[in-house]
Scaffold this motif. Structure first.
Motif, PDB file in Angstrom:
ATOM      1  N   LEU A 148      75.422  39.423  64.771  1.00  0.00           N
ATOM      2  CA  LEU A 148      76.279  38.304  65.158  1.00  0.00           C
ATOM      3  C   LEU A 148      77.624  38.862  65.608  1.00  0.00           C
ATOM      4  O   LEU A 148      77.990  39.982  65.244  1.00  0.00           O
ATOM      5  CB  LEU A 148      76.524  37.372  63.964  1.00  0.00           C
ATOM      6  N   GLN A 155      81.075  34.380  65.174  1.00  0.00           N
ATOM      7  CA  GLN A 155      79.908  33.670  64.647  1.00  0.00           C
ATOM      8  C   GLN A 155      79.823  33.827  63.130  1.00  0.00           C
ATOM      9  O   GLN A 155      79.531  32.867  62.415  1.00  0.00           O
ATOM     10  CB  GLN A 155      78.628  34.186  65.311  1.00  0.00           C
ATOM     11  N   ASP A 188      82.448  31.650  61.410  1.00  0.00           N
ATOM     12  CA  ASP A 188      82.058  30.242  61.366  1.00  0.00           C
ATOM     13  C   ASP A 188      80.995  29.974  60.298  1.00  0.00           C
ATOM     14  O   ASP A 188      80.988  28.913  59.675  1.00  0.00           O
ATOM     15  CB  ASP A 188      81.537  29.784  62.727  1.00  0.00           C
TER      16      ASP A 188
END
Length: 167
Positions: A74, A78, A81
């Motif tokens: 990732l 990402q 989050d």
């Protein structure tokens, strides 16, 4: 005045609030207080378990987020989050995990300003050992619920969480 150990400390606190002022609305404490108390108890058990693997909850969160992805990689954004952490906090976790050889960074071919964080084979093997113990702890804490209670609580907690996320 001190209190004896109570099976439901939150109820004890609510009773104290009502003694202080019978008009106080403790309906939020009835739910949120118990969620916070459960979180604290679960957190201590999770920390104790992860200590056996020389791992923190934050490190587990990063490794688990990566492992659940098909490519096991990732971008930092990402990851941020998914695990709800500041970029500075995430950078520190990534640095520590990279030093341990559990993840690696690589350039993002689609964006020269970005990079990918990828789970290493060592990180994957460790997570395969840790994840079942972590999930078992969570499962043990809901063991008191029957299937119907479990489904209802899952639904209600989801409803509260969705309300909080859109507020």
């Amino acid at each position: 005045m001190t209190h004896k150990k109570h099976a439901d400390l939150v109820q004890y606190i609510i009773n104290q609030w009502h003694q202080f002022d019978p008009q106080l609305d403790t309906s939020g404490t009835e739910i949120i207080g118990r969620i916070v108390r459960i979180s604290s108890i679960v957190g201590r058990s999770v920390d104790k378990n992860l200590d056996r693997f020389q791992m923190t909850v934050g490190e587990f969160d990063v490794l688990a987020a990566l492992a659940r992805e098909k490519k096991q990689e990732l971008t930092p954004k990402q990851l941020q989050d998914l695990i709800l952490i500041s970029s500075g906090g995430l950078t520190n976790r990534i640095d520590q995990l990279e030093k341990k050889g559990l993840i690696e960074r690589s350039p993002n071919p689609n964006d020269r300003r970005s990079l990918f964080v990828k789970l290493t084979s060592t990180g994957l093997e460790l997570l395969k050992e840790v994840a079942p113990t972590h999930l078992e702890i969570e499962r043990q804490f809901i063991h008191a619920l029957n299937e119907e209670e479990y489904a209802e609580l899952r639904k209600l907690l989801g409803k509260i969480l969705n309300h909080i996320n859109v507020s």
